[in-house]
Design a protein around this motif. Structure first.
Motif, PDB file in Angstrom:
ATOM      1  N   SER A 219       0.829  -1.208   0.000  1.00  0.00           N
ATOM      2  CA  SER A 219       0.000   0.000   0.000  1.00  0.00           C
ATOM      3  C   SER A 219       0.866   1.262   0.000  1.00  0.00           C
ATOM      4  O   SER A 219       0.595   2.234  -0.720  1.00  0.00           O
ATOM      5  N   SER A 220       1.950   1.231   0.789  1.00  0.00           N
ATOM      6  CA  SER A 220       2.854   2.396   0.816  1.00  0.00           C
ATOM      7  C   SER A 220       3.529   2.585  -0.530  1.00  0.00           C
ATOM      8  O   SER A 220       3.684   3.741  -1.004  1.00  0.00           O
ATOM      9  N   GLN A 221       3.949   1.499  -1.148  1.00  0.00           N
ATOM     10  CA  GLN A 221       4.578   1.612  -2.473  1.00  0.00           C
ATOM     11  C   GLN A 221       3.620   2.245  -3.472  1.00  0.00           C
ATOM     12  O   GLN A 221       4.015   3.112  -4.267  1.00  0.00           O
ATOM     13  N   ARG A 222       2.374   1.802  -3.468  1.00  0.00           N
ATOM     14  CA  ARG A 222       1.414   2.364  -4.423  1.00  0.00           C
ATOM     15  C   ARG A 222       1.230   3.866  -4.204  1.00  0.00           C
ATOM     16  O   ARG A 222       1.216   4.657  -5.154  1.00  0.00           O
ATOM     17  N   MET A 223       1.106   4.258  -2.933  1.00  0.00           N
ATOM     18  CA  MET A 223       0.921   5.677  -2.649  1.00  0.00           C
ATOM     19  C   MET A 223       2.139   6.492  -3.063  1.00  0.00           C
ATOM     20  O   MET A 223       2.019   7.583  -3.638  1.00  0.00           O
TER      21      MET A 223
END
Length: 409
Positions: A219-223
């Motif tokens: 999720s952090s990578q996507r953001m």
């Protein structure tokens, strides 16, 4: 007579055979000694031999019983159900002819009582016992030559007592077999429930681990990548910073994924060679200038393959124990001893460190190590194993992990 399928049945069958042939031989000897030169003697001898042969052929002809079904080895050509009753009817018919010709043969009815009770259903067996008893009473009265109340009442009393004891014993055995079957079913159901509970617990643990690490990281990578895309043209330096942060998160996630894989299948075991080879690889890796680690395997006369779960659990216990030795024991030597017994496998980890009091509360800060004694006990407890710690200040420590092999399969 049905072929016995257990030691008790074989013993009872042997006793019945011996009793029948003793009574048959005694009756024939009595007739020949008391009636020498009797014209019917050849018929008596021939019928006696025929009855003996029929009784010997009983286990082969009447394999099985209608009175109590029991497991048997499968046969390519199953014998018909009527063969046992037909054999018994033929034996009884020959015996009746002998009793008519020579009343002394009536005592052969006693083993025939039990043969009928073991071969026929209960109702038919009781009818047969009544018929045999009537023949015995008639034969004894014929021998006595007059009406004797003792001869009239004693055979029915003996037959009733023998029948009651036999039926009671058989019912008790049937109840015991039913109880044993219920216990076996309960044991299998309990084992299946424990396996399901263990599987659910492992799934829950993995789901929590994945949610707290990999899912959050993705999720952090996507953001971060979305943020980099929005400012790519206006602020390229800031966008590259977002990309570098995403790469760092990905690297951390990769390390977490590798940790999951190692937890599920330890790398030392994945290389092959079994638990003893994995322990030697662990000893070579953990040993150094300040701590020498040796491995000893005592398998006796057998080296059975251990279940994967047992190997993985004992290897993790060895890793945790050596970590404790290296961090807290101040030892110079540690020895790993793997002992394979008939019913369990035991791993001993001993060191020559300063030791401690196992009953004293732990003083190490929480979270300083990933593996402690409670974790080892929990891991072994899932396999039905135990963890024992023997130590004293100044006398080193011996940690013993035992896992029963049957319970862990």
């Amino acid at each position: 007579m049905p072929e016995p399928h257990d030691p008790d049945e074989r013993w009872l069958g042997a006793v019945l055979h011996a009793a029948f042939f003793l009574l048959l031989g005694g009756a024939l000897a009595r007739f020949l000694t008391r009636h020498p030169g009797e014209p019917r003697a050849p018929w008596i001898i021939a019928l006696s031999c025929a009855l003996a042969v029929l009784h010997l052929l009983g286990p082969a002809l009447a394999d099985g019983t209608a009175a109590r079904p029991r497991p048997a080895r499968p046969r390519p050509f199953p014998r018909p159900w009527w063969l046992a009753p037909a054999w018994l009817a033929l034996v009884v018919a020959v015996w009746m002819v002998l009793v008519v010709l020579a009343p002394s043969y009536s005592w052969c009815a006693v083993p025939l009582f039990y043969t009928g009770l073991r071969t026929l259903p209960t109702g038919a067996a009781l009818v047969l016992v009544a018929v045999l008893t009537a023949f015995v009473v008639a034969a004894q009265l014929r021998l006595a030559g007059h009406v004797d109340p003792n001869l009239l009442l004693a055979p029915p009393a003996v037959a009733a007592l023998a029948t009651a004891v036999f039926l009671h014993t058989r019912r008790q055995a049937a109840r015991q077999r039913a109880l044993i079957d219920d216990l076996l079913h309960t044991r299998r159901d309990l084992a299946a429930s424990e396996r399901r509970a263990g599987t659910l617990a492992e799934r829950q643990r993995l789901s929590m681990e994945i949610h707290d690490t990999l899912a959050q990281g993705l999720s952090s990578q996507r953001m971060l990548l979305q943020a980099a895309e929005r400012v790519w043209e206006r602020e390229p330096d800031k966008a590259r910073g977002h990309v570098r942060s995403a790469a760092s998160v990905a690297e951390h996630n990769l390390a977490e994924a590798r940790r999951f894989v190692h937890d599920l299948a330890p790398a030392d075991l994945a290389r092959g060679g079994g638990l003893d080879a994995a322990l030697r690889a662990l000893a070579a890796r953990e040993g150094g200038d300040h701590l020498g680690v040796r491995v000893h395997v005592d398998a006796g006369a057998r080296t059975p393959p251990l279940p994967d779960r047992v190997q993985s659990a004992l290897l993790r216990v060895a890793q945790g124990a050596l970590a404790n030795v290296r961090e807290h024991a101040g030892a110079t030597t540690a020895v790993l001893t793997l002992t394979l017994l008939e019913d369990q496998v035991v791993l001993d980890v001993s060191d020559d460190g300063h030791g401690f009091d196992p009953a004293a509360p732990a003083t190490a800060p929480a979270g300083t190590r990933g593996h402690g004694l409670p974790a080892m006990r929990a891991r072994l407890g899932g396999l039905g194993g135990t963890l024992t710690v023997e130590s004293a200040p100044g006398e080193g420590t011996v940690l013993s992990a035992a896992v029963p092999l049957e319970a862990s399969r």
